[in-house]
Design an enzyme around this catalytic site. Structure first.
Site, PDB file in Angstrom:
ATOM      1  N   CYS A   1      -4.684   2.520  -3.786  1.00 15.54           N
ATOM      2  CA  CYS A   1      -3.464   2.993  -3.103  1.00 15.54           C
ATOM      3  C   CYS A   1      -2.300   2.036  -3.328  1.00 15.54           C
ATOM      4  CB  CYS A   1      -3.676   3.181  -1.605  1.00 15.54           C
ATOM      5  SG  CYS A   1      -4.853   4.464  -1.200  1.00 15.54           S
TER       6      CYS A   1
ATOM      7  N   GLN B   1      -4.440  -5.245   6.599  1.00 13.41           N
ATOM      8  CA  GLN B   1      -5.418  -6.165   5.999  1.00 13.41           C
ATOM      9  C   GLN B   1      -5.445  -7.510   6.697  1.00 13.41           C
ATOM     10  OE1 GLN B   1      -7.676  -5.595   3.652  1.00 13.41           O
ATOM     11  NE2 GLN B   1      -7.002  -3.520   3.182  1.00 13.41           N
TER      12      GLN B   1
ATOM     13  N   HIS C   1       0.864  -1.184   0.000  1.00 15.78           N
ATOM     14  CA  HIS C   1       0.000   0.000   0.000  1.00 15.78           C
ATOM     15  C   HIS C   1       0.903   1.237   0.000  1.00 15.78           C
ATOM     16  CE1 HIS C   1      -2.834   2.891   1.813  1.00 15.78           C
ATOM     17  NE2 HIS C   1      -3.804   2.086   1.453  1.00 15.78           N
TER      18      HIS C   1
HETATM   19  N1  PMP Z   1      -1.737  -0.889   4.492  1.00 20.54           N
HETATM   20  C1  PMP Z   1      -2.650  -1.650   3.892  1.00 20.54           C
HETATM   21  C2  PMP Z   1      -2.279  -2.992   3.370  1.00 20.54           C
HETATM   22  C3  PMP Z   1      -3.945  -1.152   3.756  1.00 20.54           C
HETATM   23  O1  PMP Z   1      -4.866  -1.892   3.137  1.00 20.54           O
HETATM   24  C4  PMP Z   1      -4.279   0.124   4.278  1.00 20.54           C
HETATM   25  C5  PMP Z   1      -5.681   0.701   4.157  1.00 20.54           C
HETATM   26  N2  PMP Z   1      -6.274   0.572   2.896  1.00 20.54           N
HETATM   27  C6  PMP Z   1      -3.268   0.848   4.900  1.00 20.54           C
HETATM   28  C7  PMP Z   1      -2.032   0.315   4.999  1.00 20.54           C
HETATM   29  C8  PMP Z   1      -3.539   2.211   5.473  1.00 20.54           C
HETATM   30  O2  PMP Z   1      -4.389   2.121   6.559  1.00 20.54           O
HETATM   31  P1  PMP Z   1      -5.087   3.440   7.147  1.00 20.54           P
HETATM   32  O3  PMP Z   1      -5.707   4.148   5.986  1.00 20.54           O
HETATM   33  O4  PMP Z   1      -6.087   2.914   8.108  1.00 20.54           O
HETATM   34  O5  PMP Z   1      -3.999   4.235   7.803  1.00 20.54           O
END
Ligand code: PMP
Length: 410
Positions: A368, A205, A125
């Site tokens: 993302c 996740q 991400h």
């Molecule tokens: N890492 C992963 C694998 C994610 O799926 C996400 C959220 N989509 C994040 C990090 C970021 O998490 P947050 O938006 O809750 O900070």
């Protein structure tokens, strides 16, 4: 098939009773955020309605109650993660993104030197890539990426072969938010630790669907978010080894994180307060702990098994659709309940919009994870991501909707 009583679980989630575009809601966007069960809503209401005082400073009963609830929340999260108190500590943050930034600013910027290597993967991400790009700029450290197979997996050889002598940090997700792929981390962590590299696991996740034991895994840092595990938004956790937290500088400066302040300077509070400046998200922590209790009570192994069943079911149900291209490794046992796909000749956004018309919530776009999209050679995918309350019947309705919409658009 599932050992969970899905019908009674569904009754815990008021949002499942709502409709979307006049249709019964099918919520398949759990990778973005989960719905919230009643015990979590009640915990939030309890704090705001009954004892919404500030913590750690009141001499009166209501503040003592809030303090106890906040401290108990940390205790529950420790249990959820299998933290041994001698080994590590739980820090409340705003979420995975802030947890990773905390490590980037307070550990990496302080300790990394030019030429040191940070080992990442191209399936991360953005929140596990962009902070490291910043660290590289600040420190002269170099980013390297573990080679990935065309379908988005890592062989054991790739995982271990990437661990050169200059690697100081490995930052890797336990589960891809695009494909649900779960790399086998045990060997990688052991090897990295053996040669003195630190390991950060992005559990955003993973932790919501699978039992975690950070003591057994022996990673140095583990980050995850409340809102993807049935908890509130704006709250998350960084687990870190105690010895590291002791040598790291604070991330944020201000009230609550100090021991003593004079006009000339300040000293820092003990762990965990050193990393929790200002009034924390008390309701968030209490709500996240209620979510952790809820999941523990149902059983994370049962939840993971149920989602594995849904992934197999949707994979089999869509195999005959020749125009559907699924993304991710074919070996389903290394995947969580995420089904990313494209329909030939149809823009993912159009698929999402037409599913929305049917009351089905999915996510479309690059999730993302633009480097992973580049790896697959696409601009985006459609992603259906499952949770404990989803059912095979919902997947039937989803697949029928896909067939209908391809008939219109394809
Ligand atoms: N890492 C992963 C694998 C994610 O799926 C996400 C959220 N989509 C994040 C990090 C970021 O998490 P947050 O938006 O809750 O900070």
């Amino acid at each position: 098939t599932s050992t969970l009583d899905i019908q009674s679980i569904r009754e815990d989630f008021p949002a499942l009773a709502t409709t979307m575009r006049g249709k019964d809601l099918i919520y398949f966007d759990n990778g973005a955020t989960s719905l919230k069960p009643r015990p979590v809503l009640e915990a939030l209401q309890g704090y705001y309605g009954d004892y919404s005082a500030n913590i750690h400073r009141g001499v009166y009963e209501m503040s003592e109650r809030a303090t106890a609830a906040y401290d108990n929340a940390r205790e529950t999260i420790r249990r959820f993660l299998g933290v041994s108190p001698e080994q590590g500590e739980v820090i409340f943050t705003r979420g995975t993104t802030e947890s990773i930034n905390l490590v980037a600013y307070s550990w990496a910027v302080k300790f990394l030197k030019p030429g040191d290597e940070i080992l990442l993967t191209a399936m991360e991400h953005h929140s596990n890539i962009v902070p490291w790009q910043y660290v590289a700029q600040r420190t002269g450290a170099v980013l390297r990426y573990i080679p990935m197979t065309p379908e988005g997996a890592f062989t054991d050889e790739a995982l271990c072969g990437a661990l050169g002598p200059r690697v100081r940090l490995v930052a890797i997700t336990a589960m891809s938010n695009v494909t649900g792929y779960m790399p086998s981390l045990e060997g990688l962590v052991a090897r990295a630790r053996h040669q003195g590299a630190r390991v950060l696991v992005d559990g955003a996740q993973y932790a919501c669907h699978h039992a975690v034991n950070v003591t057994a895994l022996d990673c140095d840092f583990f980050a995850f978010s409340g809102h993807k595990m049935c908890g509130p938004t704006g709250i998350g956790v960084l687990y870190a080894k105690r010895e590291l937290l002791e040598e790291m500088d604070p991330f944020h400066y201000g009230g609550d994180m100090i021991q003593e302040v004079t006009l000339e300077g300040s000293t820092w509070a003990h762990l965990p307060e050193k990393f929790e400046a200002g009034t924390p998200h008390i309701a968030g922590a209490v709500g996240m702990a209620a979510a952790a209790e809820y999941l523990l009570e149902i059983g994370l192994e049962e939840i993971a098994a149920h989602e594995g069943d849904l992934l197999r079911y949707v994979t089999e149900a869509t195999e005959r659709l020749s125009y559907l291209r699924p993304f991710g490794p074919a070996a389903l046992e290394r995947r969580g309940g995420i089904f990313s796909f494209a329909l030939e000749g149809v823009h993912p956004h159009d698929v999402g919009s037409l599913l929305d018309q049917q009351g089905i919530a999915v996510r479309t776009g690059f999730h993302c994870a633009q480097p992973l999209m580049a790896h697959f050679g696409v601009v985006g995918t459609v992603r259906a991501s499952f949770y404990l309350y989803n059912t095979r019947e919902e997947i039937d309705r989803f697949v029928a909707a896909l067939e209908r919409l391809y008939g219109i658009l394809g």
